[in-house]
Design an enzyme around this catalytic site. Structure first.
Site, PDB file in Angstrom:
ATOM      1  CD1 TRP A  94       0.080   0.579   3.303  1.00  0.00           C
ATOM      2  CD2 TRP A  94      -0.341  -1.524   3.042  1.00  0.00           C
ATOM      3  NE1 TRP A  94       0.612  -0.096   4.537  1.00  0.00           N
ATOM      4  CE2 TRP A  94       0.488  -1.443   4.468  1.00  0.00           C
ATOM      5  CE3 TRP A  94      -0.687  -2.911   2.788  1.00  0.00           C
ATOM      6  CZ2 TRP A  94       0.623  -2.404   5.265  1.00  0.00           C
ATOM      7  CZ3 TRP A  94      -0.522  -3.892   3.703  1.00  0.00           C
ATOM      8  CH2 TRP A  94       0.083  -3.737   4.869  1.00  0.00           C
ATOM      9  CD  GLU A 100      -3.717   3.627   7.625  1.00  0.00           C
ATOM     10  OE1 GLU A 100      -3.885   3.099   8.721  1.00  0.00           O
ATOM     11  OE2 GLU A 100      -2.641   3.879   7.497  1.00  0.00           O
ATOM     12  CB  THR A 158      -4.682  -6.588  12.184  1.00  0.00           C
ATOM     13  OG1 THR A 158      -6.179  -6.596  12.331  1.00  0.00           O
ATOM     14  CG2 THR A 158      -4.414  -7.796  11.298  1.00  0.00           C
ATOM     15  N   GLY A 199     -11.332 -11.317  12.168  1.00  0.00           N
ATOM     16  CA  GLY A 199     -12.199 -10.809  13.782  1.00  0.00           C
ATOM     17  C   GLY A 199     -12.796  -9.392  13.167  1.00  0.00           C
ATOM     18  CE1 TYR A 212      -3.733   6.149  12.089  1.00  0.00           C
ATOM     19  CE2 TYR A 212      -5.259   4.492  11.265  1.00  0.00           C
ATOM     20  CZ  TYR A 212      -3.972   5.005  11.421  1.00  0.00           C
ATOM     21  OH  TYR A 212      -3.030   4.280  10.690  1.00  0.00           O
ATOM     22  CG  ASP A 270      -1.553   4.424  14.886  1.00  0.00           C
ATOM     23  OD1 ASP A 270      -0.870   5.360  15.209  1.00  0.00           O
ATOM     24  OD2 ASP A 270      -1.349   3.598  14.296  1.00  0.00           O
ATOM     25  CB  CYS A 280      16.495   4.211  22.831  1.00  0.00           C
ATOM     26  SG  CYS A 280      14.686   4.167  23.595  1.00  0.00           S
ATOM     27  CB  CYS A 333      13.253  10.806  22.924  1.00  0.00           C
ATOM     28  SG  CYS A 333      12.117   9.760  23.647  1.00  0.00           S
TER      29      CYS A 333
HETATM   30  S1  SF4 Z   1      11.173   7.652  20.524  1.00  0.00           S
HETATM   31 FE1  SF4 Z   1      12.280   7.911  22.406  1.00  0.00          FE
HETATM   32  S2  SF4 Z   1      11.676   6.266  23.434  1.00  0.00           S
HETATM   33 FE2  SF4 Z   1      11.025   5.616  21.417  1.00  0.00          FE
HETATM   34  S3  SF4 Z   1      12.401   4.679  20.357  1.00  0.00           S
HETATM   35 FE3  SF4 Z   1      12.882   6.941  20.172  1.00  0.00          FE
HETATM   36  S4  SF4 Z   1      14.183   7.260  21.834  1.00  0.00           S
HETATM   37 FE4  SF4 Z   1      13.397   5.503  22.508  1.00  0.00          FE
END
Ligand code: SF4
Length: 345
Positions: free
Chosen positions: A18, A31, A37, A75, A114, A132, A193, A202
Protein backbone atom coordinates in the site's frame (compact mmCIF):
# COMPACT_ATOMS: atom_id res chain seq x y z
CA UNK A 1 13.25 16.95 14.06
CA UNK A 2 11.00 16.37 11.04
CA UNK A 3 14.04 15.95 8.74
CA UNK A 4 15.75 13.43 11.05
CA UNK A 5 12.53 11.45 11.19
CA UNK A 6 11.90 11.57 7.44
CA UNK A 7 15.48 10.67 6.48
CA UNK A 8 15.24 7.64 8.72
CA UNK A 9 11.83 6.74 7.26
CA UNK A 10 12.91 7.05 3.62
CA UNK A 11 15.93 4.82 4.27
CA UNK A 12 14.38 2.26 6.59
CA UNK A 13 10.65 1.93 5.91
CA UNK A 14 9.43 -1.58 5.24
CA UNK A 15 8.36 -2.19 1.65
CA UNK A 16 4.61 -2.65 1.85
CA UNK A 17 2.25 -2.86 -1.13
CA UNK A 18 0.00 0.00 0.00
CA UNK A 19 3.05 2.29 0.09
CA UNK A 20 3.79 1.62 -3.56
CA UNK A 21 0.42 2.65 -4.95
CA UNK A 22 -0.81 5.58 -2.95
CA UNK A 23 -4.45 6.17 -3.75
CA UNK A 24 -7.39 6.69 -1.38
CA UNK A 25 -8.80 3.18 -1.94
CA UNK A 26 -5.48 1.46 -1.02
CA UNK A 27 -4.96 3.72 1.99
CA UNK A 28 -8.52 3.08 3.22
CA UNK A 29 -8.25 -0.68 2.65
CA UNK A 30 -4.87 -1.04 4.37
CA UNK A 31 -5.72 1.25 7.30
CA UNK A 32 -8.95 -0.57 8.14
CA UNK A 33 -7.38 -4.02 7.76
CA UNK A 34 -4.46 -3.02 9.99
CA UNK A 35 -6.61 -1.69 12.84
CA UNK A 36 -5.89 -4.03 15.79
CA UNK A 37 -4.00 -6.33 13.42
CA UNK A 38 -0.26 -6.80 12.95
CA UNK A 39 1.22 -6.10 9.51
CA UNK A 40 2.28 -9.75 9.01
CA UNK A 41 -1.23 -10.93 9.69
CA UNK A 42 -2.94 -8.16 7.68
CA UNK A 43 -0.72 -8.35 4.58
CA UNK A 44 -2.21 -11.54 3.03
CA UNK A 45 -5.70 -10.14 3.63
CA UNK A 46 -4.77 -6.87 1.92
CA UNK A 47 -3.38 -8.81 -1.05
CA UNK A 48 -6.44 -11.00 -1.40
CA UNK A 49 -8.81 -8.01 -1.15
CA UNK A 50 -6.86 -6.18 -3.86
CA UNK A 51 -6.85 -9.29 -6.02
CA UNK A 52 -10.60 -9.91 -5.67
CA UNK A 53 -11.70 -6.25 -5.51
CA UNK A 54 -9.06 -4.19 -7.35
CA UNK A 55 -10.97 -0.93 -7.01
CA UNK A 56 -13.70 0.72 -5.01
CA UNK A 57 -16.43 -0.13 -7.54
CA UNK A 58 -15.72 -3.86 -7.41
CA UNK A 59 -15.67 -3.74 -3.60
CA UNK A 60 -18.97 -1.87 -3.44
CA UNK A 61 -20.67 -4.16 -5.94
CA UNK A 62 -19.61 -7.41 -4.22
CA UNK A 63 -22.11 -9.15 -1.96
CA UNK A 64 -21.73 -8.78 1.79
CA UNK A 65 -21.07 -12.51 2.01
CA UNK A 66 -18.16 -12.23 -0.45
CA UNK A 67 -16.65 -9.44 1.66
CA UNK A 68 -17.14 -11.39 4.91
CA UNK A 69 -15.67 -14.52 3.32
CA UNK A 70 -12.54 -12.62 2.26
CA UNK A 71 -12.35 -11.07 5.74
CA UNK A 72 -12.78 -14.44 7.48
CA UNK A 73 -10.24 -14.93 10.26
CA UNK A 74 -9.44 -11.26 10.84
CA UNK A 75 -12.05 -10.83 13.59
CA UNK A 76 -14.00 -7.65 14.36
CA UNK A 77 -16.43 -8.46 11.56
CA UNK A 78 -18.31 -5.17 11.98
CA UNK A 79 -15.27 -3.56 10.31
CA UNK A 80 -15.88 -5.60 7.15
CA UNK A 81 -19.59 -4.78 7.11
CA UNK A 82 -18.85 -1.08 7.64
CA UNK A 83 -16.31 -1.15 4.82
CA UNK A 84 -18.91 -2.58 2.49
CA UNK A 85 -21.46 0.11 3.39
CA UNK A 86 -18.74 2.76 3.13
CA UNK A 87 -17.73 1.63 -0.37
CA UNK A 88 -21.37 1.67 -1.48
CA UNK A 89 -21.82 5.23 -0.17
CA UNK A 90 -18.62 6.44 -1.86
CA UNK A 91 -19.80 4.82 -5.10
CA UNK A 92 -23.31 6.27 -4.95
CA UNK A 93 -22.78 9.64 -3.30
CA UNK A 94 -19.19 10.63 -4.16
CA UNK A 95 -18.82 9.33 -7.74
CA UNK A 96 -16.53 6.51 -6.55
CA UNK A 97 -13.91 8.90 -5.13
CA UNK A 98 -13.27 9.26 -1.40
CA UNK A 99 -13.92 12.86 -0.32
CA UNK A 100 -10.90 14.96 0.70
CA UNK A 101 -12.46 16.83 3.62
CA UNK A 102 -12.05 15.29 7.06
CA UNK A 103 -15.66 16.13 7.97
CA UNK A 104 -17.02 14.31 4.89
CA UNK A 105 -14.71 11.32 5.42
CA UNK A 106 -15.86 10.97 9.02
CA UNK A 107 -19.49 10.71 7.92
CA UNK A 108 -18.68 7.43 6.15
CA UNK A 109 -19.27 4.15 8.03
CA UNK A 110 -16.22 2.80 9.85
CA UNK A 111 -14.12 5.96 9.30
CA UNK A 112 -13.17 7.69 12.54
CA UNK A 113 -10.62 10.42 13.30
CA UNK A 114 -7.64 8.16 12.71
CA UNK A 115 -8.65 6.68 9.34
CA UNK A 116 -9.92 10.06 8.11
CA UNK A 117 -6.55 11.58 9.06
CA UNK A 118 -4.66 8.79 7.30
CA UNK A 119 -6.64 9.10 4.04
CA UNK A 120 -6.57 12.90 4.06
CA UNK A 121 -2.84 13.16 4.77
CA UNK A 122 -1.42 10.17 2.85
CA UNK A 123 -3.70 10.21 -0.21
CA UNK A 124 -4.50 13.94 -0.41
CA UNK A 125 -1.50 15.59 1.28
CA UNK A 126 -3.54 17.43 3.90
CA UNK A 127 -1.92 18.57 7.15
CA UNK A 128 -3.87 16.23 9.41
CA UNK A 129 -2.40 14.03 12.14
CA UNK A 130 -3.55 10.39 12.12
CA UNK A 131 -3.30 9.40 15.76
CA UNK A 132 -3.30 5.64 16.37
CA UNK A 133 -1.78 3.48 19.12
CA UNK A 134 1.69 3.76 17.59
CA UNK A 135 1.57 7.55 17.46
CA UNK A 136 0.27 7.71 21.02
CA UNK A 137 3.17 5.62 22.27
CA UNK A 138 5.86 7.42 20.26
CA UNK A 139 4.60 10.93 20.97
CA UNK A 140 3.90 10.24 24.67
CA UNK A 141 7.51 9.19 25.05
CA UNK A 142 8.99 12.02 22.98
CA UNK A 143 6.98 14.68 24.79
CA UNK A 144 6.76 12.99 28.22
CA UNK A 145 2.94 13.02 28.28
CA UNK A 146 1.56 11.77 31.59
CA UNK A 147 -2.08 12.47 30.78
CA UNK A 148 -4.69 9.70 31.10
CA UNK A 149 -4.47 7.52 28.01
CA UNK A 150 -6.87 8.41 25.20
CA UNK A 151 -7.91 11.60 27.06
CA UNK A 152 -8.74 14.83 25.21
CA UNK A 153 -5.68 16.47 26.77
CA UNK A 154 -3.38 13.75 25.47
CA UNK A 155 -4.86 13.95 21.96
CA UNK A 156 -4.55 17.76 21.91
CA UNK A 157 -0.86 17.66 22.85
CA UNK A 158 -0.06 14.99 20.25
CA UNK A 159 -2.15 16.78 17.61
CA UNK A 160 -0.26 20.08 18.04
CA UNK A 161 3.12 18.33 18.06
CA UNK A 162 2.44 16.38 14.85
CA UNK A 163 1.04 19.48 13.14
CA UNK A 164 4.29 21.31 13.93
CA UNK A 165 6.30 18.49 12.34
CA UNK A 166 4.14 18.87 9.23
CA UNK A 167 4.82 22.58 8.70
CA UNK A 168 7.66 22.05 6.23
CA UNK A 169 7.24 18.37 5.37
CA UNK A 170 4.86 16.06 3.56
CA UNK A 171 2.03 15.40 6.03
CA UNK A 172 1.40 11.83 4.90
CA UNK A 173 5.08 10.95 5.27
CA UNK A 174 5.24 12.44 8.77
CA UNK A 175 2.26 10.35 9.89
CA UNK A 176 3.71 7.23 8.28
CA UNK A 177 7.19 7.84 9.67
CA UNK A 178 5.84 8.14 13.22
CA UNK A 179 3.73 5.00 12.72
CA UNK A 180 6.74 3.13 11.33
CA UNK A 181 8.90 4.25 14.24
CA UNK A 182 6.27 2.94 16.63
CA UNK A 183 5.95 -0.35 14.77
CA UNK A 184 9.66 -1.10 14.38
CA UNK A 185 11.76 0.76 17.01
CA UNK A 186 9.60 2.45 19.63
CA UNK A 187 8.00 -0.84 20.68
CA UNK A 188 5.78 -1.20 23.76
CA UNK A 189 8.50 -3.23 25.52
CA UNK A 190 12.25 -2.72 25.13
CA UNK A 191 12.24 0.12 22.58
CA UNK A 192 15.33 0.19 20.39
CA UNK A 193 16.42 3.70 21.41
CA UNK A 194 20.04 3.16 20.31
CA UNK A 195 18.92 3.16 16.70
CA UNK A 196 16.23 5.80 17.04
CA UNK A 197 16.79 8.85 14.81
CA UNK A 198 15.22 11.24 17.30
CA UNK A 199 16.55 9.95 20.63
CA UNK A 200 18.25 13.31 21.22
CA UNK A 201 14.80 14.90 21.26
CA UNK A 202 13.06 12.27 23.37
CA UNK A 203 11.95 12.98 26.94
CA UNK A 204 11.58 9.29 27.85
CA UNK A 205 15.04 8.40 26.53
CA UNK A 206 16.66 11.25 28.42
CA UNK A 207 14.82 10.42 31.64
CA UNK A 208 14.85 6.61 31.22
CA UNK A 209 11.07 6.49 31.55
CA UNK A 210 10.28 4.54 28.38
CA UNK A 211 8.60 1.73 30.37
CA UNK A 212 6.27 4.21 32.12
CA UNK A 213 4.95 5.80 28.96
CA UNK A 214 2.31 5.95 27.76
CA UNK A 215 0.32 5.41 30.98
CA UNK A 216 -1.54 2.08 30.84
CA UNK A 217 -5.14 1.82 29.64
CA UNK A 218 -7.82 0.57 32.00
CA UNK A 219 -8.21 -3.19 31.66
CA UNK A 220 -11.30 -4.39 29.77
CA UNK A 221 -13.58 -6.71 31.71
CA UNK A 222 -13.55 -10.06 29.95
CA UNK A 223 -16.57 -12.30 30.60
CA UNK A 224 -16.87 -16.06 30.10
CA UNK A 225 -19.25 -17.36 27.45
CA UNK A 226 -19.96 -21.07 27.06
CA UNK A 227 -20.74 -22.21 23.52
CA UNK A 228 -21.96 -25.70 22.73
CA UNK A 229 -21.86 -26.35 18.98
CA UNK A 230 -23.87 -29.26 17.65
CA UNK A 231 -22.40 -31.46 14.93
CA UNK A 232 -25.37 -33.03 13.18
CA UNK A 233 -24.21 -34.55 9.95
CA UNK A 234 -24.49 -37.33 7.42
CA UNK A 235 -21.73 -38.41 5.03
CA UNK A 236 -22.56 -35.58 2.62
CA UNK A 237 -24.50 -32.98 4.59
CA UNK A 238 -24.27 -30.97 7.79
CA UNK A 239 -26.49 -28.49 9.60
CA UNK A 240 -25.36 -24.88 9.96
CA UNK A 241 -27.14 -21.68 10.97
CA UNK A 242 -26.66 -17.95 10.50
CA UNK A 243 -25.98 -15.76 13.54
CA UNK A 244 -28.22 -12.78 14.30
CA UNK A 245 -27.49 -9.44 12.61
CA UNK A 246 -26.23 -7.85 15.86
CA UNK A 247 -23.68 -8.93 18.46
CA UNK A 248 -20.47 -10.88 18.04
CA UNK A 249 -19.91 -12.54 14.66
CA UNK A 250 -23.08 -10.89 13.36
CA UNK A 251 -24.50 -12.58 10.24
CA UNK A 252 -21.69 -15.13 10.04
CA UNK A 253 -22.50 -18.86 9.95
CA UNK A 254 -21.84 -21.50 12.58
CA UNK A 255 -22.85 -24.98 13.68
CA UNK A 256 -26.19 -24.96 15.53
CA UNK A 257 -25.37 -23.35 18.85
CA UNK A 258 -26.45 -23.39 22.47
CA UNK A 259 -25.00 -20.43 24.32
CA UNK A 260 -24.82 -19.92 28.08
CA UNK A 261 -23.18 -17.47 30.50
CA UNK A 262 -22.31 -20.39 32.80
CA UNK A 263 -21.29 -23.99 32.26
CA UNK A 264 -24.32 -26.23 31.69
CA UNK A 265 -24.55 -29.43 33.73
CA UNK A 266 -25.35 -32.48 31.60
CA UNK A 267 -29.15 -32.68 32.25
CA UNK A 268 -29.54 -28.98 31.35
CA UNK A 269 -27.36 -29.39 28.29
CA UNK A 270 -29.40 -32.41 27.18
CA UNK A 271 -32.64 -30.42 27.58
CA UNK A 272 -31.17 -27.43 25.73
CA UNK A 273 -30.22 -29.68 22.81
CA UNK A 274 -33.74 -31.16 22.75
CA UNK A 275 -35.19 -27.64 22.62
CA UNK A 276 -32.74 -26.54 19.94
CA UNK A 277 -33.50 -29.43 17.62
CA UNK A 278 -37.19 -29.72 18.62
CA UNK A 279 -36.90 -33.41 19.40
CA UNK A 280 -36.24 -35.75 22.33
CA UNK A 281 -35.24 -38.48 19.94
CA UNK A 282 -31.46 -38.16 19.71
CA UNK A 283 -28.27 -39.50 21.23
CA UNK A 284 -25.11 -37.68 22.16
CA UNK A 285 -22.21 -39.53 20.56
CA UNK A 286 -19.30 -37.43 21.70
CA UNK A 287 -18.46 -34.18 23.49
CA UNK A 288 -15.09 -32.63 22.64
CA UNK A 289 -12.71 -31.19 25.19
CA UNK A 290 -13.44 -27.47 25.64
CA UNK A 291 -11.49 -25.08 23.42
CA UNK A 292 -10.67 -21.58 24.69
CA UNK A 293 -11.09 -18.78 22.15
CA UNK A 294 -10.39 -15.22 23.27
CA UNK A 295 -12.13 -12.09 21.96
CA UNK A 296 -11.68 -8.55 23.29
CA UNK A 297 -14.58 -8.70 25.74
CA UNK A 298 -15.26 -12.42 25.91
CA UNK A 299 -13.49 -15.63 26.77
CA UNK A 300 -15.33 -18.29 24.78
CA UNK A 301 -15.26 -21.84 26.12
CA UNK A 302 -16.40 -23.89 23.13
CA UNK A 303 -17.40 -27.56 23.05
CA UNK A 304 -18.36 -29.52 19.95
CA UNK A 305 -21.07 -32.11 20.53
CA UNK A 306 -21.72 -34.85 18.00
CA UNK A 307 -25.44 -35.62 17.97
CA UNK A 308 -27.21 -38.51 16.23
CA UNK A 309 -30.80 -37.92 15.26
CA UNK A 310 -32.98 -41.01 15.69
CA UNK A 311 -34.88 -40.55 12.46
CA UNK A 312 -35.18 -38.25 9.44
CA UNK A 313 -36.04 -35.01 11.20
CA UNK A 314 -36.09 -31.42 10.01
CA UNK A 315 -34.62 -28.92 12.47
CA UNK A 316 -36.31 -25.52 12.43
CA UNK A 317 -34.31 -22.33 11.68
CA UNK A 318 -31.15 -24.10 10.52
CA UNK A 319 -29.78 -24.93 7.09
CA UNK A 320 -28.90 -28.37 5.81
CA UNK A 321 -25.97 -27.86 3.44
CA UNK A 322 -23.64 -30.05 1.43
CA UNK A 323 -20.21 -30.36 3.02
CA UNK A 324 -18.68 -29.56 -0.36
CA UNK A 325 -20.43 -26.15 -0.20
CA UNK A 326 -19.09 -25.15 3.23
CA UNK A 327 -16.37 -22.99 1.67
CA UNK A 328 -19.07 -20.65 0.31
CA UNK A 329 -20.13 -19.47 3.76
CA UNK A 330 -18.30 -16.97 5.99
CA UNK A 331 -17.56 -18.51 9.40
CA UNK A 332 -15.90 -17.12 12.54
CA UNK A 333 -12.33 -18.40 12.87
CA UNK A 334 -13.28 -20.83 15.63
CA UNK A 335 -15.70 -22.63 13.29
CA UNK A 336 -13.46 -22.30 10.23
CA UNK A 337 -10.69 -24.01 12.23
CA UNK A 338 -13.08 -26.77 13.22
CA UNK A 339 -14.05 -27.39 9.58
CA UNK A 340 -10.49 -27.28 8.31
CA UNK A 341 -9.54 -29.98 10.83
CA UNK A 342 -12.63 -32.12 10.36
CA UNK A 343 -13.82 -31.44 6.82
CA UNK A 344 -10.82 -30.15 4.87
CA UNK A 345 -12.00 -29.01 1.44
S1 SF4 B 1 11.02 7.79 20.51
FE1 SF4 B 1 12.17 7.79 22.42
S2 SF4 B 1 11.51 5.97 23.49
FE2 SF4 B 1 10.90 5.74 21.36
S3 SF4 B 1 12.57 4.59 20.41
FE3 SF4 B 1 12.96 6.78 20.11
S4 SF4 B 1 14.27 7.34 21.81
FE4 SF4 B 1 13.33 5.42 22.35
Amino acid sequence: MDQLLLNWYYNNARQLPWRENIDPYSVWLSEIILQQTRVNQGLPYYNSFVEKFPNLQSFALATEEEILKTWQGLGYYSRARNMHRCAQLVLNQHQSVFPEEISALKKLPGIGNYTAGAIASIAYGQKTPAIDGNLIRVCSRILGIYEPPYSRLMFDKIHSFVLELMVNSKPGDINQALMELGATLCLPKNPNCENCPISDHCYAFENKTQSELPLPKKKTLVKDLFMYFLIIESDETIYIEQRPSVGIWAKLYQLPLIESKSELPFPELFQAIATKISSQNFTIVKISKPIIHKLTHRKIIASFITVNLGFEHKIPHVLLVKKTDLNKYPFPQLIADFFSKNHPS
